[in-house]
Design a protein around this motif. Structure first.
Motif, PDB file in Angstrom:
ATOM      1  N   ILE A  95     -10.133   9.283 -17.374  1.00 32.51           N
ATOM      2  CA  ILE A  95     -10.312   8.249 -18.408  1.00 32.51           C
ATOM      3  C   ILE A  95      -9.462   8.572 -19.633  1.00 32.51           C
ATOM      4  CG2 ILE A  95     -11.958   7.110 -19.927  1.00 32.51           C
ATOM      5  CD1 ILE A  95     -12.324   6.388 -17.004  1.00 32.51           C
ATOM      6  N   THR A 116      -8.736  -0.234 -17.661  1.00 30.08           N
ATOM      7  CA  THR A 116      -8.985   1.021 -16.960  1.00 30.08           C
ATOM      8  C   THR A 116     -10.002   0.822 -15.849  1.00 30.08           C
ATOM      9  OG1 THR A 116      -8.427   2.415 -18.861  1.00 30.08           O
ATOM     10  CG2 THR A 116      -9.859   3.374 -17.184  1.00 30.08           C
ATOM     11  N   GLU A 117     -11.082   0.112 -16.150  1.00 33.81           N
ATOM     12  CA  GLU A 117     -12.112  -0.156 -15.142  1.00 33.81           C
ATOM     13  C   GLU A 117     -11.525  -0.945 -13.971  1.00 33.81           C
ATOM     14  OE1 GLU A 117     -15.104  -2.184 -17.355  1.00 33.81           O
ATOM     15  OE2 GLU A 117     -15.886  -0.350 -18.310  1.00 33.81           O
ATOM     16  N   ILE A 120      -8.995   1.377 -11.950  1.00 35.24           N
ATOM     17  CA  ILE A 120      -9.703   2.401 -11.186  1.00 35.24           C
ATOM     18  C   ILE A 120     -10.291   1.799  -9.906  1.00 35.24           C
ATOM     19  CG2 ILE A 120     -11.799   3.828 -11.166  1.00 35.24           C
ATOM     20  CD1 ILE A 120     -11.192   4.538 -14.084  1.00 35.24           C
ATOM     21  N   SER A 126     -12.373   5.475  -8.137  1.00 43.25           N
ATOM     22  CA  SER A 126     -13.729   5.586  -8.688  1.00 43.25           C
ATOM     23  C   SER A 126     -14.372   6.935  -8.398  1.00 43.25           C
ATOM     24  CB  SER A 126     -14.619   4.468  -8.132  1.00 43.25           C
ATOM     25  OG  SER A 126     -14.109   3.202  -8.501  1.00 43.25           O
ATOM     26  N   VAL A 129     -13.405   9.925 -10.898  1.00 40.34           N
ATOM     27  CA  VAL A 129     -13.578   9.816 -12.349  1.00 40.34           C
ATOM     28  C   VAL A 129     -14.221  11.062 -12.943  1.00 40.34           C
ATOM     29  CG1 VAL A 129     -14.797   8.577 -14.172  1.00 40.34           C
ATOM     30  CG2 VAL A 129     -13.606   7.301 -12.386  1.00 40.34           C
ATOM     31  N   ASP A 130     -15.220  11.609 -12.271  1.00 40.13           N
ATOM     32  CA  ASP A 130     -15.966  12.745 -12.823  1.00 40.13           C
ATOM     33  C   ASP A 130     -15.419  14.097 -12.367  1.00 40.13           C
ATOM     34  OD1 ASP A 130     -17.757  11.059 -14.184  1.00 40.13           O
ATOM     35  OD2 ASP A 130     -18.941  10.776 -12.356  1.00 40.13           O
TER      36      ASP A 130
END
Length: 316
Positions: A95, A116-117, A120, A126, A129-130
């Motif tokens: 992000i 961005t959403e 992705i 998706s 992301v983390d």
């Protein structure tokens, strides 16, 4: 209106080295347009001029109807470029990379978040992301790199050999990503690649350049009709047998346009291959030359590329 219109473009470097010479080219909008050529053909110089990193020596260029010499700032708002070297920062999150890139392009914060959403989701990022960007595979890093370049929603995206070093699975994933960019975002993609299979599968139009000028430009399917030739491929058991190809072709009643030999494999380019297939097979048997296989193949971009480059070399 074409995405890019180039007329009599030339670029001469200091020392009188000519990289581009009277190159004329029109690139339609909303296409994947591939530029192919050997090393030193002028591909990099052309891309650097079109992305405003270099100035041409002479000739005119219009990008989205804007003269490249008159409003460089406006053109830069409408294009994006992904080089071979990744532009992501592995110390930032996915992000944060997208946010940073958006700010570089002057996109407002709310638009960056929305885009961005969307990007992705569009590019299947998706699940990453983390995760730390430093842990991404090379293929995922490249997908993020291209997603970042799309944060400004460019009208034209330049990609310089984006799949170099990737495994086939990552390459196929990226190919699907490029198709999405064209179909869902209406972006014109200018692609340089050394993978002719990649150009064949992706491109609406392919342009061959040699010595700084356009040699041939057409759709992949039409290019395969360019030579009006098919190919007979003979696979031998050893190189000594393959080197006897002159004995096989001597005295033939038909004309063989090109012969390529690579180790134990020989490719014969000619018209009406099917008609002469049995004659060549019979000569192999008469000469008692053992072979593994013999088959008629349709032209490929690889074979056409080699023929074009060899013809140009012969004319030089």
């Amino acid at each position: 209106m074409d995405a890019i219109s180039i007329n009599n473009l030339s670029k001469v470097y200091k020392g009188n080295t000519t990289a581009l010479e009277n190159l004329t080219l029109n690139i339609p909008q909303n296409q994947i347009f591939s530029i192919l050529g050997t090393n030193g053909a002028g591909k990099t110089t052309l891309i650097n001029i079109l992305t405003t990193y270099l100035h041409q020596t002479s000739g005119t260029i219009s990008i989205l109807g804007i003269d490249i010499t008159k409003d460089t700032k406006e053109i830069r708002k409408q294009i994006a470029c992904v080089s071979q070297k990744l532009a992501i920062d592995t110390h930032l999150s996915l992000i944060e990379n997208m946010l940073f890139q958006g700010r570089l392009y002057g996109v407002d914060k709310e638009s960056i978040k929305t885009r961005t959403e969307k990007l992705i989701t569009s590019f299947g990022l998706s699940e990453y992301v983390d995760k730390k960007v430093s842990t991404y595979s090379g293929g995922i890093k490249r997908r993020l790199d291209i997603a970042m370049s799309m944060i400004s929603f460019p009208k034209i995206l330049f990609l310089d050999e984006p799949t170099v070093g990737m495994d086939i699975q990552s390459r196929i994933s990226l190919w699907n990503m490029l198709r999405t960019i064209k179909q869902d975002y209406g972006t014109t993609i200018i692609l340089t690649t050394h993978y002719l299979e990649e150009a064949d599968k992706l491109s609406d139009t392919i342009c061959f350049i040699k010595n700084g000028t356009v040699v041939l430009q057409d759709t992949p399917s039409n290019l395969k009709k360019f030579t009006q030739l098919n190919m007979i491929r003979i696979c031998f058991y050893d190189e000594d047998s393959a080197m006897r190809i002159t004995e096989i072709t001597k005295g033939c009643k038909f004309s063989i346009k090109e012969i390529y030999r690579d180790s134990c494999t020989v490719d014969l380019f000619m018209e009406n291959c099917s008609k002469h297939f049995s004659e060549i097979t019979q000569k192999l048997l008469d000469l008692q030359i053992s072979f593994k296989s013999i088959e008629v193949l349709e032209p490929t971009l690889d074979s056409i590329f080699m023929q074009i480059m060899n013809e140009q070399k012969g004319r030089a």
